[in-house]
Motif scaffolding. Structure first.
Motif, mmCIF file in Angstrom:
data_model
loop_
_atom_site.group_PDB
_atom_site.id
_atom_site.type_symbol
_atom_site.label_atom_id
_atom_site.label_comp_id
_atom_site.label_asym_id
_atom_site.label_seq_id
_atom_site.Cartn_x
_atom_site.Cartn_y
_atom_site.Cartn_z
ATOM 1 N N ARG A 1 0.780 -1.194 0.091
ATOM 2 C CA ARG A 1 -0.042 -0.147 0.221
ATOM 3 C C ARG A 1 0.709 1.297 0.041
ATOM 4 O O ARG A 1 0.428 2.180 -0.204
ATOM 5 C CB ARG A 1 -0.971 -0.081 1.086
ATOM 6 C CG ARG A 1 -2.066 -0.935 1.220
ATOM 7 C CD ARG A 1 -2.970 -0.979 2.334
ATOM 8 N NE ARG A 1 -3.606 -2.152 2.311
ATOM 9 C CZ ARG A 1 -4.592 -2.361 3.705
ATOM 10 N NH1 ARG A 1 -4.480 -1.940 4.658
ATOM 11 N NH2 ARG A 1 -5.326 -3.248 3.236
ATOM 12 N N ASP A 2 2.139 1.280 0.397
ATOM 13 C CA ASP A 2 2.868 2.355 0.567
ATOM 14 C C ASP A 2 3.998 2.455 -0.379
ATOM 15 O O ASP A 2 4.618 3.364 -0.787
ATOM 16 C CB ASP A 2 3.476 2.254 1.991
ATOM 17 C CG ASP A 2 2.655 2.191 3.235
ATOM 18 O OD1 ASP A 2 1.530 2.981 2.957
ATOM 19 O OD2 ASP A 2 2.980 1.516 4.202
ATOM 20 N N TYR A 3 4.363 1.438 -1.166
ATOM 21 C CA TYR A 3 5.266 1.244 -2.088
ATOM 22 C C TYR A 3 4.815 0.814 -3.353
ATOM 23 O O TYR A 3 4.114 -0.176 -3.572
ATOM 24 C CB TYR A 3 6.629 0.367 -1.615
ATOM 25 C CG TYR A 3 7.413 0.921 -0.319
ATOM 26 C CD1 TYR A 3 8.384 1.681 -0.509
ATOM 27 C CD2 TYR A 3 6.687 0.833 0.922
ATOM 28 C CE1 TYR A 3 9.142 2.325 0.610
ATOM 29 C CE2 TYR A 3 7.287 1.231 2.058
ATOM 30 C CZ TYR A 3 8.439 2.127 1.717
ATOM 31 O OH TYR A 3 9.225 2.582 2.770
ATOM 32 N N PRO B 1 8.598 4.699 -2.603
ATOM 33 C CA PRO B 1 7.297 5.198 -1.959
ATOM 34 C C PRO B 1 6.407 5.783 -2.878
ATOM 35 O O PRO B 1 6.596 6.323 -3.854
ATOM 36 C CB PRO B 1 7.964 6.568 -0.927
ATOM 37 C CG PRO B 1 9.211 5.949 -0.968
ATOM 38 C CD PRO B 1 9.791 5.215 -2.039
#
Length: 240
Positions: free
Chosen positions: A4-6, A236
């Motif tokens: 979800r972040d990368y 990111p």
């Protein structure tokens, strides 16, 4: 969750006997079809290559007999925070350009402190030469010419802990050494402790200057000097 972040980016070339640049003197890269669906019911190729064919990582034993081989490293040695030095302008102006301590300091002034035990990746623009004689950029005597790191810059990275017990130098050329250095002085400084090299990288335009992580994969051979690799960058999503 990590996904979800990368976003995941490949920093590796596709190896192809027709196009892959091979370091002078290394074994040629060969693919032979040994089974076909029509004849055997399945498809299989026989791969012949050196451990440092195409995009790859090098282990400390590559230059130091008593240092760690590929099968003696920990997974954490292959997963590192990454920074990117944009060295394209200097490389275009001079094929033998070398990153200086001043270049490192300029990066810090613009982007902030470098992380400890990191992969310091040099973006020279050499990827555009892949598959052509310009990648080795050899002179009439066979000597290669490509940009790299200066010894002084690597000594500074060591002293500052950016290259700690773990760490890496990365590049889109054959080596973190300047091509004219036949003694591989930068590599010999690098390959201590559990530090590695990441070489012949691709797609570095998609790697941000800071905030990403890199993961070096590939088969682990007994007493391996490194491995052919798919090097991945975890970038990111905020950097899109």
């Amino acid at each position: 969750m990590l996904s979800r972040d990368y976003r995941l980016i490949s920093l590796a070339h596709v190896n192809d006997p027709a196009t892959s640049s091979v370091f002078p003197g290394d074994p040629p890269f060969q693919l032979t079809t040994v089974a076909t669906i029509e004849r055997d019911g399945f498809y299989l190729q026989y791969v012949q290559q050196g451990e440092h064919t195409g995009t790859h990582w090098g282990a400390p034993v590559h230059f130091h007999a008593n240092e760690a081989a590929a099968d003696e490293l920990d997974p954490e040695d292959l997963f590192l925070p990454a920074i990117k030095l944009d060295f394209r302008a200097q490389s275009a102006a001079h094929a033998d350009a070398a990153v200086t301590v001043a270049d490192l300091d300029a990066w810090v002034a613009r982007h902030g402190p470098m992380p400890q035990e990191a992969a310091v990746i040099l973006w020279t623009g050499w990827e555009s030469r892949w598959g052509s004689p310009g990648f080795a950029h050899a002179d009439a005597e066979g000597g290669m010419h490509h940009p790299g790191f200066s010894v002084a810059a690597v000594e500074a990275l060591l002293a500052r802990g950016v290259l700690g017990r773990r760490g890496a130098l990365g590049t889109d050329t054959f080596s973190p050494d300047v091509g004219t250095d036949a003694t591989y002085s930068v590599s010999k400084l690098l390959y201590r402790e559990h530090r590695i090299s990441l070489e012949v990288l691709a797609n570095l335009e998609n790697l941000p200057a800071q905030g990403a992580y890199v993961l070096a994969g590939g088969p682990i051979h007994r007493r391996g000097s490194g491995s052919t690799a798919t090097v991945f960058a975890f970038v990111p999503k905020a950097n899109r």
